[in-house]
Design a protein around this motif. Structure first.
Motif, PDB file in Angstrom:
ATOM      1  N   GLN A  13       0.794  -1.141  -0.068  1.00  0.00           N
ATOM      2  CA  GLN A  13       0.072   0.042  -0.039  1.00  0.00           C
ATOM      3  C   GLN A  13       0.839   1.384  -0.031  1.00  0.00           C
ATOM      4  N   ALA A  14       1.961   1.179  -0.292  1.00  0.00           N
ATOM      5  CA  ALA A  14       2.967   2.351  -0.393  1.00  0.00           C
ATOM      6  C   ALA A  14       2.566   3.739  -1.051  1.00  0.00           C
ATOM      7  N   GLU A  15       2.033   3.186  -2.398  1.00  0.00           N
ATOM      8  CA  GLU A  15       1.556   4.464  -3.034  1.00  0.00           C
ATOM      9  C   GLU A  15       0.189   4.864  -2.468  1.00  0.00           C
ATOM     10  N   GLU A  16      -0.740   4.379  -2.126  1.00  0.00           N
ATOM     11  CA  GLU A  16      -2.011   4.345  -1.408  1.00  0.00           C
ATOM     12  C   GLU A  16      -1.503   5.342  -0.331  1.00  0.00           C
ATOM     13  N   ALA A  47       3.501  -0.227  -7.770  1.00  0.00           N
ATOM     14  CA  ALA A  47       4.688   0.663  -7.077  1.00  0.00           C
ATOM     15  C   ALA A  47       5.643  -0.389  -6.382  1.00  0.00           C
ATOM     16  N   MET A  48       6.852  -0.178  -6.581  1.00  0.00           N
ATOM     17  CA  MET A  48       7.840  -0.697  -5.975  1.00  0.00           C
ATOM     18  C   MET A  48       8.334   0.148  -4.560  1.00  0.00           C
ATOM     19  N   MET A  49       8.371   1.338  -5.053  1.00  0.00           N
ATOM     20  CA  MET A  49       9.202   2.619  -4.372  1.00  0.00           C
ATOM     21  C   MET A  49       8.572   3.739  -4.588  1.00  0.00           C
ATOM     22  N   ASN A  63       6.865  -1.186  -0.934  1.00  0.00           N
ATOM     23  CA  ASN A  63       5.949  -2.369  -1.154  1.00  0.00           C
ATOM     24  C   ASN A  63       6.986  -3.412  -1.040  1.00  0.00           C
ATOM     25  N   GLY A  64       7.131  -3.882   0.400  1.00  0.00           N
ATOM     26  CA  GLY A  64       8.066  -4.767   0.417  1.00  0.00           C
ATOM     27  C   GLY A  64       7.417  -6.118   1.006  1.00  0.00           C
TER      28      GLY A  64
END
Length: 155
Positions: A13-16, A47-49, A63-64
């Motif tokens: 959920q990094a981008e969210e 998204a990764m980072m 997003n790990g």
């Protein structure tokens, strides 16, 4: 570029989260989104980072995967200028999250925040130790910090 950057690990959920956080604070924006390619390990195009700024301070969100979770050992401290700012941030950050004590909360992703008005520090450092103690006792009974209640308690 700042020398030290806070790095946040999310499941997926990094981008969210970064989009939500940047909507809360002035001088905030998404700087860059690096996406997974066909080689993975995440689904291509996701998204990764995510690199973003909150109130001019840079953060990285990864997003790990579900391996690691946030806990209270680290929190984001927000120095609020008014009760209105405390109330607004508290309402938005606790939506889907949970309230804690003494101005602490967890957002919907489990990241801990401290939503603290500057007035709290003034009252806790009052030159009259009895008034400072009364403010401390009032704060210890609160979830969201209430400036008026602190001032009334301190007399």
């Amino acid at each position: 570029m700042q020398k030290i950057t806070t790095y946040l690990w999310f499941d997926n959920q990094a981008e969210e989260a970064a989009t939500f956080y940047t909507s809360l604070f002035a001088d905030s924006r998404i700087l860059d989104v690096q996406r997974y390619g066909e080689a993975g390990p995440g689904p291509a195009g996701t998204a990764m980072m995510v690199s973003f700024e909150l109130a001019g301070q840079r953060f990285l969100a990864l997003n790990g995967g579900p391996e690691f979770k946030f806990n209270e050992a680290i929190s984001l401290y927000v120095d609020c200028q008014s009760q209105e700012e405390v109330d607004e941030l508290w309402a938005k950050l606790t939506e889907g999250g949970e309230e804690s004590r003494c101005g602490w909360l967890k957002d919907r992703w489990g990241l801990s925040w401290q939503i603290i008005p500057g007035r709290l520090h003034e009252l806790l450092q009052h030159p009259d130790p009895a008034k400072a103690q009364q403010a401390m006792m009032a704060m210890l009974g609160m979830q969201k910090i209430d400036i008026k209640a602190l001032e009334e308690a301190a007399g």
